[in-house]
Design an enzyme around this catalytic site. Structure first.
Site, mmCIF file in Angstrom:
data_model
loop_
_atom_site.group_PDB
_atom_site.id
_atom_site.type_symbol
_atom_site.label_atom_id
_atom_site.label_comp_id
_atom_site.label_asym_id
_atom_site.label_seq_id
_atom_site.Cartn_x
_atom_site.Cartn_y
_atom_site.Cartn_z
ATOM 1 N N SER A 1 0.836 -1.151 0.147
ATOM 2 C CA SER A 1 0.064 -0.020 0.031
ATOM 3 C C SER A 1 0.923 1.207 -0.034
ATOM 4 O O SER A 1 1.734 1.388 1.073
ATOM 5 C CB SER A 1 -0.826 0.171 1.116
ATOM 6 N N GLY B 1 -0.240 4.648 0.028
ATOM 7 C CA GLY B 1 -1.390 5.490 0.414
ATOM 8 C C GLY B 1 -1.994 6.091 -0.639
ATOM 9 O O GLY B 1 -2.917 5.318 -1.433
ATOM 10 N N GLY C 1 -1.998 4.561 -4.253
ATOM 11 C CA GLY C 1 -2.553 3.449 -4.660
ATOM 12 C C GLY C 1 -1.638 2.125 -4.037
ATOM 13 O O GLY C 1 -1.282 1.979 -2.789
ATOM 14 N N GLY D 1 -6.268 0.645 5.078
ATOM 15 C CA GLY D 1 -5.393 -0.439 4.740
ATOM 16 C C GLY D 1 -6.168 -1.699 5.004
ATOM 17 O O GLY D 1 -5.994 -2.740 4.364
ATOM 18 N N ASP D 2 -7.154 -1.895 6.191
ATOM 19 C CA ASP D 2 -7.729 -2.943 6.324
ATOM 20 C C ASP D 2 -8.896 -3.203 5.025
ATOM 21 O O ASP D 2 -9.151 -4.129 4.981
ATOM 22 C CB ASP D 2 -8.581 -2.937 7.659
#
Length: 307
Positions: free
Chosen positions: A215, A217, A220, A246-247
């Site tokens: 990830s 941020g 993408g 992120g989850d």
């Protein structure tokens, strides 16, 4: 059934204030509370996407009871009771800018007997799972190699396993050969020593992971898999509360894996869900209309060749 593991569960509190100023008193305009910890956030998104999901991990004390009471009815509860108190996390959102300040309490001390009981319960749950997500930090008392052992148990049962953690637990877990790891850019650099994400993801594959989705941020995702390498980019930069974004990436990847979608579609779903989570008013939820609007506009580029 998809199983999510959250060894360090939490009660997520979100405070919204007109303007956040250091060293000042603030009048909170809105308070929300949700069951938290990475795996619980993942489970809530999976359930909203229509998947059968069960959560396991630890829940203790009065806060643990609140966490259990607030779980959606669509999420199966297999949390184990412990003597220590479940932690709380506090997100303070500046309404003017959308910026968020995060405060995380430590987790409870897990005894050897409690850890042993969890491992027995985990083996039974994995036997009925279509996929497993191992998520978040380790509470005090849990061995640093815990995730590596849980990865091996899932692989022995023939169940795909995703690992989302950091530091030494991530390093040891990668060596156990999980099907997928999902670090962010900082975790990836800490693990490999490289600040070039594509090179670093390939390094993590050489260390044992079957696939890596990093990830980045607002920029993408980058993915390195046996089928190819891709970059997935959102159509626009969004502003809001990033807690749980992120989850939602993890939930998007896992749901698409269980549905048998190809990698580009998995990445598109993960990016759209992540952006829609930033736009949601509370931690660990997503704005469904934003998700549906963004899904078809995620740009996925790359060559489907062996990494």
């Amino acid at each position: 059934m998809i199983l999510t593991v959250t060894l360090n569960t939490a009660l997520d509190l979100t405070y919204r204030v007109p303007v956040l100023r250091p060293h000042a008193a603030h009048r909170v305009t809105e308070v929300t509370e949700r069951p938290g910890g990475k795996g619980l956030n993942v489970a809530r998104v999976l359930a909203a996407l229509g998947h059968e999901v069960t959560v396991t991990g630890f829940a203790g004390g009065a806060t643990g009871e609140v966490v259990r009471d607030l779980l959606p009815l669509s999420v199966g509860d297999a949390l184990l009771p412990v003597s220590g108190a479940t932690r709380r996390t506090v997100a303070v959102v500046d309404i003017r800018t959308g910026d968020t300040t995060q405060l995380n309490e430590p987790g409870p001390l897990i005894t050897p007997a409690e850890w042993s009981a969890f491992q027995e319960a985990y083996e039974d749950l994995v036997a009925d799972a279509d996929a497993v997500a191992l998520c978040g930090s380790l509470p005090p008392g849990v061995p640093v190699g815990a995730y590596a052992g849980l990865v091996r148990k899932a692989r022995a049962a023939g169940v795909p396993v995703l690992l989302d953690t950091s530091g030494e637990p991530l390093r040891r877990g990668v060596a156990a050969r999980p099907d997928l790891v999902k670090p962010n850019a900082d975790e990836l650099a800490e693990l490999t020593g490289s600040h070039e994400p594509l090179r670093a993801t390939q390094d993590v594959r050489r260390r044992g992971a079957q696939a890596v989705v990093a990830s980045l941020g607002s920029e993408g995702l980058i993915a390195a898999t046996a089928e190819g390498r891709w970059r997935a980019t959102p159509p626009t930069r969004v502003h809001g509360n990033p807690t749980g974004a992120g989850d939602s990436v993890t939930a998007g990847l896992l749901s698409a894996l269980v549905e048998g979608l190809p990698w580009p579609d998995r990445l598109s779903r993960a990016v759209a869900l992540s952006a829609a989570t930033v736009l949601a008013p509370a931690a660990g939820e997503f704005d469904r209309s934003a998700y549906e609007e963004l899904l078809g506009r995620v740009a996925v580029t790359g060559e489907a060749t062996a990494a």
